[in-house]
Design an enzyme around this catalytic site. Structure first.
Site, short mmCIF file in Angstrom:
data_model
loop_
_atom_site.label_atom_id
_atom_site.label_comp_id
_atom_site.label_asym_id
_atom_site.label_seq_id
_atom_site.Cartn_x
_atom_site.Cartn_y
_atom_site.Cartn_z
N ARG A 79 34.88 -12.07 -18.74
CA ARG A 79 34.11 -10.99 -19.35
C ARG A 79 34.72 -9.62 -19.02
O ARG A 79 34.76 -8.73 -19.87
CB ARG A 79 32.66 -11.08 -18.82
CG ARG A 79 31.73 -10.09 -19.48
CD ARG A 79 30.28 -10.47 -19.23
NE ARG A 79 29.38 -9.56 -19.89
CZ ARG A 79 28.54 -8.74 -19.24
NH1 ARG A 79 28.48 -8.74 -17.92
NH2 ARG A 79 27.76 -7.93 -19.92
N HIS A 83 35.78 -6.80 -21.70
CA HIS A 83 35.25 -5.44 -21.65
C HIS A 83 36.36 -4.41 -21.46
O HIS A 83 36.24 -3.27 -21.88
CB HIS A 83 34.21 -5.31 -20.53
CG HIS A 83 32.89 -5.96 -20.89
ND1 HIS A 83 31.72 -5.69 -20.22
CD2 HIS A 83 32.58 -6.84 -21.87
CE1 HIS A 83 30.74 -6.41 -20.77
NE2 HIS A 83 31.24 -7.12 -21.75
N ASP A 84 37.45 -4.82 -20.81
CA ASP A 84 38.59 -3.91 -20.68
C ASP A 84 39.22 -3.68 -22.06
O ASP A 84 39.41 -2.55 -22.49
CB ASP A 84 39.63 -4.51 -19.72
CG ASP A 84 40.77 -3.54 -19.44
OD1 ASP A 84 40.52 -2.31 -19.50
OD2 ASP A 84 41.90 -3.98 -19.17
N GLY A 89 41.50 -0.29 -25.36
CA GLY A 89 42.49 -1.35 -25.27
C GLY A 89 42.60 -1.93 -23.87
O GLY A 89 41.95 -1.45 -22.93
N ASP A 91 43.84 -1.81 -20.90
CA ASP A 91 44.62 -0.85 -20.10
C ASP A 91 44.09 -0.72 -18.68
O ASP A 91 44.38 0.26 -17.98
CB ASP A 91 44.59 0.53 -20.77
CG ASP A 91 43.20 1.13 -20.76
OD1 ASP A 91 42.21 0.37 -20.55
OD2 ASP A 91 43.08 2.36 -20.93
N SER A 93 41.22 0.08 -17.79
CA SER A 93 40.28 1.21 -17.62
C SER A 93 38.95 0.76 -17.03
O SER A 93 38.24 1.55 -16.41
CB SER A 93 40.06 1.93 -18.95
OG SER A 93 39.64 1.02 -19.94
N ASN A 111 28.51 -3.14 -18.01
CA ASN A 111 29.49 -3.42 -16.94
C ASN A 111 28.86 -3.52 -15.56
O ASN A 111 29.55 -3.86 -14.59
CB ASN A 111 30.57 -2.33 -16.94
CG ASN A 111 31.54 -2.50 -18.11
OD1 ASN A 111 31.70 -3.61 -18.61
ND2 ASN A 111 32.13 -1.41 -18.55
N HIS A 210 31.07 -17.78 -23.90
CA HIS A 210 29.72 -17.98 -23.36
C HIS A 210 29.45 -19.43 -22.96
O HIS A 210 28.32 -19.78 -22.65
CB HIS A 210 28.67 -17.49 -24.37
CG HIS A 210 28.64 -15.98 -24.48
ND1 HIS A 210 27.81 -15.28 -25.31
CD2 HIS A 210 29.37 -15.03 -23.81
CE1 HIS A 210 28.01 -13.98 -25.16
NE2 HIS A 210 28.96 -13.80 -24.26
N THR A 211 30.49 -20.24 -22.95
CA THR A 211 30.36 -21.60 -22.41
C THR A 211 30.29 -21.57 -20.88
O THR A 211 29.94 -22.57 -20.25
CB THR A 211 31.54 -22.49 -22.87
OG1 THR A 211 31.39 -23.78 -22.29
CG2 THR A 211 32.89 -21.93 -22.44
N SER A 265 26.21 -27.13 -19.25
CA SER A 265 27.38 -27.11 -18.36
C SER A 265 27.87 -25.68 -18.12
O SER A 265 28.93 -25.30 -18.57
CB SER A 265 28.50 -27.94 -18.99
OG SER A 265 28.78 -27.45 -20.30
N ASP A 270 34.18 -25.53 -21.74
CA ASP A 270 34.27 -26.63 -22.73
C ASP A 270 33.71 -26.15 -24.07
O ASP A 270 33.34 -24.98 -24.21
CB ASP A 270 33.50 -27.86 -22.21
CG ASP A 270 32.07 -27.51 -21.80
OD1 ASP A 270 31.49 -26.59 -22.40
OD2 ASP A 270 31.54 -28.15 -20.87
#
Ligand code: HEM
Length: 341
Positions: A79, A83-84, A89, A91, A93, A111, A210-211, A265, A270
């Site tokens: 994640r 989010h980066d 981009g 980078d 940040s 975040n 989101h698995t 799970s 998966d």
């Protein structure tokens, strides 16, 4: 004398032909190289091969060591990398701390539940000891996301191209406006990904992230307790699943409890996320939204096939990992990942 002049002009001609062939060879190489690179732009495979040959191994070793004792880390890093990439981009940040006069991306609500920054710092420290000023924090994060998820399989699950450089700007407001919300509908999700040059296919494939991991109750409890402002439940949510969720998230305002996003799970990477989704057990409105469009739900069904999902996920991660990257002489190589040089 005449013979000498002839020979020289012949040699010159030969030299010029050799030069032309060299130009041709280079052009062809660049052309094919470019095609091979089409998903990564200026990024390269093994960018650190000569300047820091052990870089990728060091990243993997430290990552695996930490994941072995904390199985929640892969979800955090996957994640974090997402989010980066969605804010200025990929980078690095997202790794920067706020300062006295700047609220950084880290301060933005989406975040605030990220963690694992200490592991990134440890890796950076080791890399600075081994080859100072060479390996960017943005690359470390891209590698850690891959390696942490790969720990479960004891092999690399996708290729990470490298050569990213670190940005010097990180703003809370930009995180808020660029990271998609769990309350988004299909059109907004598609637009959010399109803004980053990513397709509908990438959206559906990458949502498969989101698995693994968890979500806080307040990001979906409206679906349980007050969907349309009348104290009702989201009709698109599986009623049995809704009851289970209500047992965990007891009130509309609970913002501390977390639940597994892939109920079967949550620690295993998966394709089970898509199975849950098809049974109307997507946790967020943004997950459920993937079934509200014909093209998108077709992709969901295809991704039920696990090997297919793994292949597609790797390719989409490569595209996400190349979003607006800084390369060449842009940006910098930070000495520490949480502050600019
Ligand atoms: C499509 C738009 C997306 C939305 C709206 C979204 C939203 C969210 C939200 C609200 C959470 C829960 C955070 C919390 O409660 O702490 C979450 C968790 C997570 N997301 Fe997404 N996400 C999206 C796409 C992605 C993508 C593209 C990836 C990676 C490829 C990803 C990976 C994860 C992971 C691994 C977690 C679990 C984090 C943890 O366990 O701490 N998400 N997401």
């Amino acid at each position: 004398m005449h013979e000498q002049a002839c020979l020289t002009s012949f040699e010159r001609e030969r030299e010029s032909m050799e030069n032309m062939s060299l130009v041709l060879v280079i052009t062809i190489a660049l052309f094919f190289g470019h095609i091979g690179d089409s998903e990564g732009g200026d990024l390269r495979k093994d960018f650190y091969k000569s300047a820091c040959p052990l870089a990728e191994e060091i990243v993997k070793d430290i990552t695996w060591k930490h994941v072995a004792s904390n199985s929640a880390l892969p979800s955090k890093f996957l994640r974090m990398h997402f989010h980066d990439c969605f804010v200025r981009g990929c980078d690095g940040s997202v790794l920067l701390d706020s300062t006295a006069n700047n609220k950084a991306e880290k301060a933005a609500v989406p975040n605030q539940s990220l963690s694992g920054f200490d592991v990134i710092d440890k890796i950076k420290e080791k890399l600075e000891e081994t080859c100072p000023g060479i390996v960017s924090c943005a690359d470390i994060l891209a590698l850690v996301a891959r390696d942490s998820v790969s720990f479960q399989f004891k092999k690399s699950m996708w290729e990470v191209l490298t050569g990213r450089r670190d940005g010097r700007i990180s703003r809370q407001s930009e995180a808020l406006s660029n990271i998609p919300s769990p309350f988004f509908n299909f059109a907004s999700l598609k637009q959010s990904f399109a803004n980053k040059g990513l397709s509908l296919h990438d959206l559906v494939v990458l949502s498969g992230g989101h698995t693994i991991g968890v979500g806080h109750c307040n990001f979906f409890s409206n679906r349980l307790y007050n969907f349309s402002g009348k104290g009702d439940q989201d009709p698109s949510l599986n009623p049995t699943y809704a009851s289970q969720l209500k047992a965990q998230c007891k009130t509309l305002s609970d913002n501390t409890t977390t639940v597994a996003m892939d109920p079967g799970s949550p620690l295993s990477f998966d394709s089970h996320y898509y199975m849950a989704l098809n049974q109307n057990q997507g946790l967020f409105q943004s997950d459920a939204a993937l079934l509200t469009n014909k093209e998108s739900s077709k992709i969901v069904s295809k991704l039920l096939d696990q090997d297919g999902f793994f292949t597609e996920f790797g390719q989409s991660m490569k595209r996400m990992g190349a979003v607006q990257v800084l390369t060449g002489s842009n940006g910098e190589i930070r000495k520490k990942c949480n502050v600019i040089n």
